[in-house]
Motif scaffolding. Sequence first.
Motif, mmCIF file in Angstrom:
data_model
loop_
_atom_site.group_PDB
_atom_site.id
_atom_site.type_symbol
_atom_site.label_atom_id
_atom_site.label_comp_id
_atom_site.label_asym_id
_atom_site.label_seq_id
_atom_site.Cartn_x
_atom_site.Cartn_y
_atom_site.Cartn_z
ATOM 1 N N LYS A 1 45.983 -77.069 43.450
ATOM 2 C CA LYS A 1 47.279 -77.226 44.794
ATOM 3 C C LYS A 1 47.429 -77.684 44.637
ATOM 4 N N ALA A 2 46.854 -78.787 45.126
ATOM 5 C CA ALA A 2 47.374 -80.188 45.992
ATOM 6 C C ALA A 2 48.216 -80.655 44.505
ATOM 7 N N ALA A 3 47.991 -80.809 43.423
ATOM 8 C CA ALA A 3 48.852 -81.088 42.437
ATOM 9 C C ALA A 3 50.588 -80.291 42.781
ATOM 10 N N ALA A 4 49.974 -78.621 42.625
ATOM 11 C CA ALA A 4 51.438 -78.408 42.765
ATOM 12 C C ALA A 4 52.238 -78.537 44.182
ATOM 13 N N GLU A 5 52.059 -78.403 45.102
ATOM 14 C CA GLU A 5 52.510 -78.478 46.636
ATOM 15 C C GLU A 5 52.938 -80.400 46.417
ATOM 16 N N THR B 1 54.394 -81.184 43.965
ATOM 17 C CA THR B 1 55.130 -82.053 42.446
ATOM 18 C C THR B 1 56.378 -81.163 43.011
ATOM 19 N N HIS B 2 55.596 -80.526 44.195
ATOM 20 C CA HIS B 2 56.829 -78.031 43.896
ATOM 21 C C HIS B 2 57.143 -77.929 42.437
ATOM 22 N N LYS B 3 55.397 -77.779 41.870
ATOM 23 C CA LYS B 3 55.703 -77.006 40.806
ATOM 24 C C LYS B 3 54.771 -75.899 41.168
ATOM 25 N N THR B 4 54.783 -74.544 39.993
ATOM 26 C CA THR B 4 53.564 -74.037 40.342
ATOM 27 C C THR B 4 52.646 -74.388 39.574
ATOM 28 N N PRO B 5 51.004 -73.722 39.888
ATOM 29 C CA PRO B 5 49.355 -74.113 39.159
ATOM 30 C C PRO B 5 50.154 -73.731 37.553
ATOM 31 N N ALA B 6 50.540 -73.124 37.047
ATOM 32 C CA ALA B 6 50.942 -72.762 35.522
ATOM 33 C C ALA B 6 51.050 -73.782 34.901
ATOM 34 N N GLN B 7 52.764 -74.576 35.780
ATOM 35 C CA GLN B 7 53.230 -75.846 35.156
ATOM 36 C C GLN B 7 51.882 -76.538 34.986
ATOM 37 N N ILE B 8 51.761 -77.290 36.587
ATOM 38 C CA ILE B 8 50.503 -78.376 36.357
ATOM 39 C C ILE B 8 49.992 -77.848 34.980
ATOM 40 N N VAL B 9 49.371 -76.522 35.046
ATOM 41 C CA VAL B 9 47.656 -76.823 33.614
ATOM 42 C C VAL B 9 48.957 -76.468 32.705
ATOM 43 N N GLY B 10 50.109 -76.539 32.313
ATOM 44 C CA GLY B 10 50.484 -76.091 31.176
ATOM 45 C C GLY B 10 50.673 -77.864 30.757
ATOM 46 N N GLU B 11 51.401 -78.638 31.424
ATOM 47 C CA GLU B 11 51.301 -80.187 31.948
ATOM 48 C C GLU B 11 49.797 -80.719 30.868
ATOM 49 N N LEU B 12 48.431 -80.259 31.875
ATOM 50 C CA LEU B 12 47.781 -80.532 31.503
ATOM 51 C C LEU B 12 47.451 -80.174 29.981
ATOM 52 N N VAL B 13 47.891 -79.389 29.710
ATOM 53 C CA VAL B 13 46.924 -78.474 28.371
ATOM 54 C C VAL B 13 48.045 -79.326 27.525
ATOM 55 N N ARG B 14 49.415 -79.329 27.283
ATOM 56 C CA ARG B 14 50.639 -80.454 26.502
ATOM 57 C C ARG B 14 49.401 -81.438 26.347
ATOM 58 N N LYS B 15 49.290 -82.538 27.946
ATOM 59 C CA LYS B 15 49.051 -83.723 27.382
ATOM 60 C C LYS B 15 47.723 -84.081 26.455
ATOM 61 N N GLU B 16 46.776 -82.636 27.036
ATOM 62 C CA GLU B 16 45.094 -82.880 25.905
ATOM 63 C C GLU B 16 45.409 -82.569 24.929
ATOM 64 N N PHE C 1 36.877 -77.468 43.545
ATOM 65 C CA PHE C 1 37.028 -78.742 42.503
ATOM 66 C C PHE C 1 38.724 -78.518 41.994
ATOM 67 N N SER C 2 38.545 -77.660 40.587
ATOM 68 C CA SER C 2 39.985 -77.898 40.209
ATOM 69 C C SER C 2 40.835 -76.695 40.919
ATOM 70 N N ALA C 3 40.163 -75.959 41.356
ATOM 71 C CA ALA C 3 41.663 -75.052 42.780
ATOM 72 C C ALA C 3 42.681 -76.141 43.170
ATOM 73 N N ASP C 4 41.348 -76.701 44.103
ATOM 74 C CA ASP C 4 41.597 -77.966 44.392
ATOM 75 C C ASP C 4 42.583 -79.133 44.425
ATOM 76 N N TYR C 5 42.886 -79.213 43.490
ATOM 77 C CA TYR C 5 42.927 -79.821 42.466
ATOM 78 C C TYR C 5 44.860 -79.801 42.261
ATOM 79 N N PHE D 1 48.604 -67.031 44.083
ATOM 80 C CA PHE D 1 48.247 -68.716 43.994
ATOM 81 C C PHE D 1 47.797 -68.843 42.294
ATOM 82 N N PHE D 2 47.477 -68.260 41.849
ATOM 83 C CA PHE D 2 46.585 -69.031 40.637
ATOM 84 C C PHE D 2 47.286 -67.081 39.301
ATOM 85 N N THR D 3 48.052 -66.268 39.453
ATOM 86 C CA THR D 3 48.850 -65.961 39.305
ATOM 87 C C THR D 3 49.918 -66.265 38.867
ATOM 88 N N GLU D 4 50.574 -65.729 37.535
ATOM 89 C CA GLU D 4 51.984 -66.076 37.221
ATOM 90 C C GLU D 4 52.587 -64.797 36.722
#
Length: 89
Positions: free
Chosen positions: A63-67, A69-84, A57-61, A37-40
């Motif tokens: 996983k929930a966000a990925a499910e 939005t139908h995205k991968t955890p890496a996509q969610i992290v990428g979006e968060l990093v770009r936003k930051e 907490f971060s892992a649960d967030y 789940f957390f490797t890509e």
Amino acid sequence: MVDTAKNYSDMTDEEYWALDDEVTRNPPDVSGITGGFFTERTRQREGAECTIILDQFSADYLKAAAEATHKTPAQIVGELVRKELKSAV
């Protein structure tokens, strides 16, 4: 060696710090991990893998966000990093 079958949620602070010290001195061999789940697998970098270790907490967030939005955890992290990064400029 860390017992991967053990439930670590009921550890005392002393047990947690001892485990932290053990894993810090003897990091687990993750060279054989090919997915999860957390490797890509990143094909653009010749199949390199990135393993992310998170608090629960971060892992649960993620996983929930990925499910949701139908995205991968890496996509969610990428979006968060770009936003930051965008807000830091």
